[in-house]
Design a protein around this motif. Structure first.
Motif, mmCIF file in Angstrom:
data_model
loop_
_atom_site.group_PDB
_atom_site.id
_atom_site.type_symbol
_atom_site.label_atom_id
_atom_site.label_comp_id
_atom_site.label_asym_id
_atom_site.label_seq_id
_atom_site.Cartn_x
_atom_site.Cartn_y
_atom_site.Cartn_z
ATOM 1 N N SER A 159 -15.383 -7.084 -1.784
ATOM 2 C CA SER A 159 -14.529 -7.510 -2.894
ATOM 3 C C SER A 159 -14.807 -8.943 -3.311
ATOM 4 O O SER A 159 -14.815 -9.261 -4.467
ATOM 5 C CB SER A 159 -13.049 -7.437 -2.505
ATOM 6 O OG SER A 159 -12.775 -6.231 -1.868
ATOM 7 N N ASP A 179 -8.692 -2.215 -0.284
ATOM 8 C CA ASP A 179 -8.878 -3.204 -1.347
ATOM 9 C C ASP A 179 -7.585 -3.948 -1.627
ATOM 10 O O ASP A 179 -7.583 -5.153 -1.836
ATOM 11 C CB ASP A 179 -9.357 -2.524 -2.625
ATOM 12 C CG ASP A 179 -10.856 -2.262 -2.578
ATOM 13 O OD1 ASP A 179 -11.353 -1.455 -3.380
ATOM 14 O OD2 ASP A 179 -11.515 -2.878 -1.728
ATOM 15 N N THR A 189 0.827 -1.204 0.000
ATOM 16 C CA THR A 189 0.000 0.000 0.000
ATOM 17 C C THR A 189 0.865 1.260 0.000
ATOM 18 O O THR A 189 0.391 2.345 -0.293
ATOM 19 C CB THR A 189 -0.931 0.063 1.221
ATOM 20 O OG1 THR A 189 -0.105 0.041 2.392
ATOM 21 C CG2 THR A 189 -1.863 -1.120 1.246
ATOM 22 N N ILE A 230 -5.238 3.261 -5.770
ATOM 23 C CA ILE A 230 -6.241 2.243 -5.449
ATOM 24 C C ILE A 230 -6.534 2.281 -3.962
ATOM 25 O O ILE A 230 -5.666 2.546 -3.136
ATOM 26 C CB ILE A 230 -5.721 0.852 -5.848
ATOM 27 C CG1 ILE A 230 -5.243 0.866 -7.314
ATOM 28 C CG2 ILE A 230 -6.782 -0.210 -5.639
ATOM 29 C CD1 ILE A 230 -4.546 -0.392 -7.729
ATOM 30 N N ASN A 231 -7.733 2.004 -3.663
ATOM 31 C CA ASN A 231 -8.163 1.971 -2.267
ATOM 32 C C ASN A 231 -7.257 1.044 -1.454
ATOM 33 O O ASN A 231 -7.069 -0.110 -1.772
ATOM 34 C CB ASN A 231 -9.617 1.501 -2.211
ATOM 35 C CG ASN A 231 -10.135 1.432 -0.789
ATOM 36 O OD1 ASN A 231 -9.444 1.808 0.149
ATOM 37 N ND2 ASN A 231 -11.347 0.958 -0.636
ATOM 38 N N ARG A 232 -6.706 1.583 -0.398
ATOM 39 C CA ARG A 232 -5.765 0.848 0.445
ATOM 40 C C ARG A 232 -6.347 -0.462 0.950
ATOM 41 O O ARG A 232 -5.710 -1.499 0.924
ATOM 42 C CB ARG A 232 -5.412 1.742 1.639
ATOM 43 C CG ARG A 232 -3.941 1.713 1.969
ATOM 44 C CD ARG A 232 -3.632 2.769 2.988
ATOM 45 N NE ARG A 232 -2.749 2.192 3.998
ATOM 46 C CZ ARG A 232 -3.058 2.045 5.282
ATOM 47 N NH1 ARG A 232 -4.219 2.458 5.716
ATOM 48 N NH2 ARG A 232 -2.217 1.490 6.107
ATOM 49 N N SER A 244 -14.661 -4.297 3.470
ATOM 50 C CA SER A 244 -14.096 -4.264 2.125
ATOM 51 C C SER A 244 -13.916 -5.693 1.604
ATOM 52 O O SER A 244 -14.129 -5.957 0.430
ATOM 53 C CB SER A 244 -12.739 -3.546 2.173
ATOM 54 O OG SER A 244 -12.034 -3.823 0.995
#
Lengths: 131, 634, 300
Positions: B127, B45, B33, B41-43, B123
């Motif tokens: 996902s 995710d 990350t 990108i979303n951390r 999350s």
């Protein structure tokens, strides 16, 4: 104490037996002295304890050793000598070997006897020094 | 047990490098990350995706690798004597190692998965969109399977024994055997049963693999090759037993008798005494079977691989049934088979290709078959020679309802109706009539009927000369209407009374019969060709659920009133109800569904033949309308 | 037969085949309780195969083996409670620390004596924190021996225990084994090339040659009946006096023969018959006897 020659013709138990008798005869082991345990002697000589046990058993049977319950094995107060017939047989064995050796190197009887004298004295003297 | 755990503990003590690797992988998602390129990108995710992928991937790979090395490495490096020279049973050694391996895999998985899951719980759910417990169960099963398969692979391949060739052959045979067990079930549309059988087979395989190591070590000990021999013997023998049982089970499942069917759907027999019986087989979960069943004698012929609503039909004299046989349960098209309906007769292929929705019919004398395929090509075949006599392409192929019958063996009449189903609002509807002549080899357009209506219905009289058109509408602007027409030209002959359009039909003598529900019960209203009208009172019932014309001027009606049911036999020539039978109702759960495929003619049954009806307890009977004799079926 | 009389090991008609090769050919032997039994043989004579089958680690092609009165293949698991094994190739996992090995064994044997193990380990000068793989060959053997002895076995099987050991380590290994025998009457079965080492401690020896047991007797009796005779005449005379001779070769101008049924009396008679001149009889070491029985050109 004494050495064992595993390659010798004489079985190891016989060598031990003879060795013990020699020590007693030389006075290195006196009547009433403690004798190394089977385990100790086996380890010392690096031989099978069964063999030591066998020698000890013979020595005990012949009155050379005495076993006192709980206390161990000792030289008998009056260690008996081997019977004459046995002694002679033993001497005959050893001497015939010695005679054979002497003949094979071409020594005369006189030379052979001289050497025998010297060896006997040496052993007695050596042992006295140790003691 | 303590010995087993001692072995497990020993194995675990040398796994430290594996745990360190797992810890390193666990850290990776968090480190990633921070990588600049991934900042966008979303951390969460990143963490959840990589964490899960890493956990699952590493664990499964580790499971296989551990499986390969568990026993076979010690065998290869001649170190099995380390265990065998100790008071450890083969069982303790094997299960100790398996436990150690499973604990290793579980721990590594947890180490990698848990941090990333905890960090991004919501999350993660978003996902991956899987149920966590279910997903973990699948991963666990996969890991155990890979572990055990790794062991088998390691033992068999690293022994350098030629026995591996036999193993591969037996593996192939096993796969074929499993297919042989599963396929017949799927052909019976038993999805749930198949799933259960598959899970059972899988479970049996797991048990065999779990036990194989202990057996192998006990027999093979320190010898690499003997281990392989013992393993092969155990696995293939055990699998053979399981497959024989599975095969016997499948054999039992696919051989039910008609009496094993639960609440089966039974068609009314045609001219002969044979009908279709279809239903779920008892004790076989969702396995379905279809039989051609002789009502009179109780004989049955099993027809495989089709469902009751696929293209099928009985010949007019009831002596033969034709059905579509699909090559496998997923196929869209197959071959038409003809099955003579007598004991011992074998189904005969016709080399005629049909789809599930193909229309087909027999000629009345049984010598011809008419088929329309998916492309709208109509063909008349001679059954004996299987030769196509004449073919023609019909103008419309899609969104139509087609029905056909042989006017004569050499003349096939086709009705094409558009639209095929009722509409919500009235639409332009039509029925086009064609005739295919075998002798002239020509397709002639003989008539058409047009109407603006919500639902257009057509019934043809038993002799094929007249038709009854029903235009069903029920609003103020357009009223429902009915007409008697010429069945060939669609010319209107006379209007038909439209008082009850749900219960109106053409009788054999050409008259129109209407069933009216009046204050004092049902009444049969007959309108003859010459215009005369008669009324026959029937009896009380709230709902009609069965109607069938019999030869000799008889009409059988079945009705229900709440839980009570009654069958009425009406002699419409002489105008009276000759029999009333209580507690019987229609045996076909498809109600009036015509099993005669696509023939639009009103079928007239032989009065001497029984009808299939069931009582309130759903037991099936063959009931003679003329005599009232009842015989229990199945 | 009571417990003290059942042999520690009994092998009956054991044959071991690997494909077409016969490694052990109908071998039979018995190891009396409380004795030291040495199985001798050249490389490839079949000793290790025999030992593995005797211990129930491998299935013989035919024949059977019993340890302490029970079939060793069927009852391996509980027999190993009372048997200590020192393998020819050290088979402990290399990453395990010595103390971990001891802890592992402690969980398996009901008679485990941790103190005995620790004492021996320190006597051998081995750190229990060391990993097994880091030890020298000799130290590995010593650790294996310490582990085997700490379980107080009734029988200890050593497959070539002195291979790779220096003289000092060899002596100390035999000392440990001897002490064990003296203290607890443990039966000792060993295979070896080190003939000098076993000469002083073996009660019985067997010689394995080409998979067969060529000889199986008490060491003392064996040594009593083998002699090397050097004399300056043809060997025919020896055979005439019904001595069994092997390894006859020329020695100088005369002959040297190994006699396997020597008897003092018979030899005296022969010598006094004056057909032999200057005969020199000497006893043979175990090594020399071995070469006579199983060496090149031996098979007679």
């Amino acid at each position: 104490m004494f050495d064992i020659n595993p390659t010798d013709a004489a079985p190891i138990w016989r060598q031990i037996e003879e060795g013990m008798r020699r020590m007693i005869a030389l006075g290195a082991l006196k009547p009433g002295d403690t004798v190394p345990s089977v385990r100790e002697l086996a380890q010392q000589l690096r031989v099978n304890p069964n063999t030591v046990a066998r020698a000890y058993q013979r020595l005990t049977e012949h009155g050379v050793f005495a076993v006192r319950r709980g206390e161990g094995t000792f030289v008998a107060d009056e260690p008996s000598q081997p019977k004459k017939s046995e002694r002679n047989e033993t001497l005959r064995d050893a001497s015939s070997r010695y005679a054979g050796t002497a003949i094979s190197v071409g020594a005369s009887l006189g030379d052979a006897v001289d050497e025998l004298n010297n060896s006997y004295d040496k052993l007695v003297r050596e042992h006295r020094r140790k003691v | 047990m303590t010995h087993t755990l001692a072995v497990a503990r020993r194995d675990l003590s040398e796994r430290t490098p594996v745990f360190v690797t797992a810890a390193a992988i666990a850290v990776m998602p968090f480190v990633l990350t921070l990588v600049r390129g991934l900042r966008g990108i979303n951390r969460l995710d990143i963490i959840t995706t990589i964490g899960t992928v890493g956990a699952v991937g590493f664990s499964l790979a580790l499971a296989f690798i551990l499986g390969v090395s568990m026993i076979s490495r010690d065998l290869m490096e001649k170190r099995m004597s380390f265990y065998l020279s100790k008071p450890l049973s083969a069982r303790a050694i094997w299960f100790g190692k398996v436990i150690a391996a499973l604990l290793t895999v579980t721990f590594c998985f947890a180490v990698i998965f848990v941090p990333s899951y905890l960090f991004g719980t919501t999350s993660w759910q978003r996902s991956w969109n899987v149920d966590l417990a279910g997903g973990l169960a699948v991963v666990s099963a996969a890991a155990l399977l890979l572990l055990l398969l790794g062991h088998v692979f390691g033992t068999m391949f690293r022994s350098k024994s030629p026995l591996i060739a036999l193993d591969l052959v037996l593996l192939g045979a096993t796969v074929l055997a499993v297919i042989g067990i599963i396929r017949p079930l799927l052909e019976g549309f038993a999805g749930d049963l198949t799933k259960r059988v598959a899970i059972t087979l899988f479970g049996a395989l797991m048990l065999i693999l779990l036990a194989c190591g202990a057996w192998q070590l006990e027999k093979g000990r320190s010898d690499r090759r003997q281990n392989h021999v013992a393993l092969s013997r155990f696995i293939w023998t055990a699998l053979a037993i399981v497959l024989v049982i599975g095969g016997a089970f499948t054999w039992w499942v696919v051989h039910p008798a008609p009496s094993d069917l639960i609440e089966p759907e039974v068609s009314q027999p045609g001219q002969g005494s044979w009908s279709f019986v279809f239903g779920r087989a008892n004790n076989r979960m969702d396995y379905h079977a279809l039989f051609a069943y002789d009502i009179a004698s109780g004989e049955s012929l099993r027809i495989n691989g089709i469902r009751s609503w696929y293209s099928s039909g009985f010949s007019h004299d009831g002596s033969t049934v034709g059905y579509l046989k699909l090559p496998d349960y997923r196929a869209g098209e197959g071959e038409l088979y003809i099955q003579p309906l007598r004991a011992g007769a074998q189904p005969q292929p016709t080399q005629i290709t049909m789809t599930r929705n193909s229309e087909f019919t027999f000629s009345d004398d049984g010598s011809r078959i008419g088929v329309i395929d998916v492309n709208g090509i109509v063909t008349a075949y001679e059954l004996a020679s299987k030769k196509a006599l004449v073919s023609a392409k019909l103008p419309q192929a899609e969104h139509v309802r087609r029905r056909i019958f042989f006017v004569k063996p050499d003349l096939l009449r086709i009705y094409i109706q558009t639209p095929p189903y009722p509409s919500i609002k009235p639409v332009a509807s039509s029925i086009e009539i064609y005739e295919l002549d075998v002798r002239t080899r020509a397709l002639a357009h003989t008539g058409s009927y047009h109407a603006e209506t919500r639902a257009l219905g057509l019934t043809v009289s038993g002799d094929g000369s007249r038709g009854l058109i029903i235009e069903r509408d029920d609003n103020e602007n357009i009223k429902s209407q009915a007409f008697v027409i010429d069945a060939r030209t669609a010319q209107v002959i006379a209007p038909a009374p439209a008082a009850s359009l749900t219960h109106i039909t053409l009788l054999a003598d050409g008259s129109v019969a209407v069933l009216l529900n009046e204050a004092n019960g049902w009444t049969l209203d007959l309108h003859a060709i010459d215009g005369t009208a008669r009324r026959i009172p029937i009896g009380r019932m709230t709902q009609l659920n069965f109607a069938r014309e019999l030869s000799g001027g008889m009409l059988v009606l079945g009705g229900v009133e709440k839980k009570d049911s009654t069958i009425f036999v009406v002699d419409y020539v002489h105008g009276s109800v000759v029999r009333r039978e209580p507690d019987l109702r229609s045996g076909s759960f498809y109600g009036y569904q015509q099993w005669y495929g696509t023939d639009p003619r009103r079928s007239i049954a032989d009065a001497s033949q029984p009808l299939v009806l069931h009582d309130d307890a759903k037991a099936l009977y063959a009931w003679q309308p003329l005599t009232g004799a009842k015989k229990k079926l199945l | 037969m009571n417990q003290a009389e059942t042999p520690a090991i009994r092998i009956a008609g054991m044959t071991v085949r690997y494909g077409r090769r016969v490694a052990v050919d109908a071998a039979s032997l018995e190891v009396p309780r409380g004795s030291v039994y040495a199985l001798l043989g050249r490389n490839g004579a079949g000793k290790s195969s025999l030992v593995r089958c005797a211990l129930g680690q491998q299935r013989a092609s035919s024949g059977n083996a019993q340890i302490l009165g029970e079939d060793s293949w069927k009852h391996r698991t509980h027999l190993m409670e009372r048997v200590g094994v020192v393998a020819e190739e050290a088979d402990a996992p290399p990453e395990m620390r010595v103390e971990q090995l001891a802890a592992f064994c402690a969980r398996l044997y009901s008679r485990w004596d941790q103190k005995a193990f620790d004492t021996r380990a320190s006597r051998f000068g081995i750190s229990t924190r060391a990993r097994f793989g880091e030890l020298s060959k000799g130290q590995k053997k010593q650790v294996s021996l310490a582990l085997a002895l700490a379980a107080a076995p009734d029988l200890i099987v050593l497959d070539d225990p002195t291979l790779g050991l220096d003289v000092v380590a060899r002596k100390s290994l035999f000392e440990e084994v001897i002490a064990e025998l003296a203290d607890r009457g443990t039966t000792i079965f060993l295979t070896t090339h080190d003939l000098a080492g076993v000469e002083s401690i073996a009660d019985r020896v067997a010689i394995m040659d080409g998979g067969r047991i060529a000889l199986d007797e008490e060491l003392e009796a064996l040594k009593a009946r083998f002699r090397r005779i050097r004399f300056s005449a043809q060997p025919l005379a020896l055979e005439a006096a019904s001595f069994r001779t092997t390894l006859v070769k020329r020695w100088g101008t005369g002959t040297e023969a190994v006699v396997s049924n020597y008897d003092d009396l018979a030899f005296e008679r022969l010598r006094s018959s004056a057909t032999i001149q200057s005969a020199d009889v000497s006893a043979m070491t175990l090594e020399e006897i071995f070469i006579a029985v199983a060496g090149e050109g031996a098979h007679s």
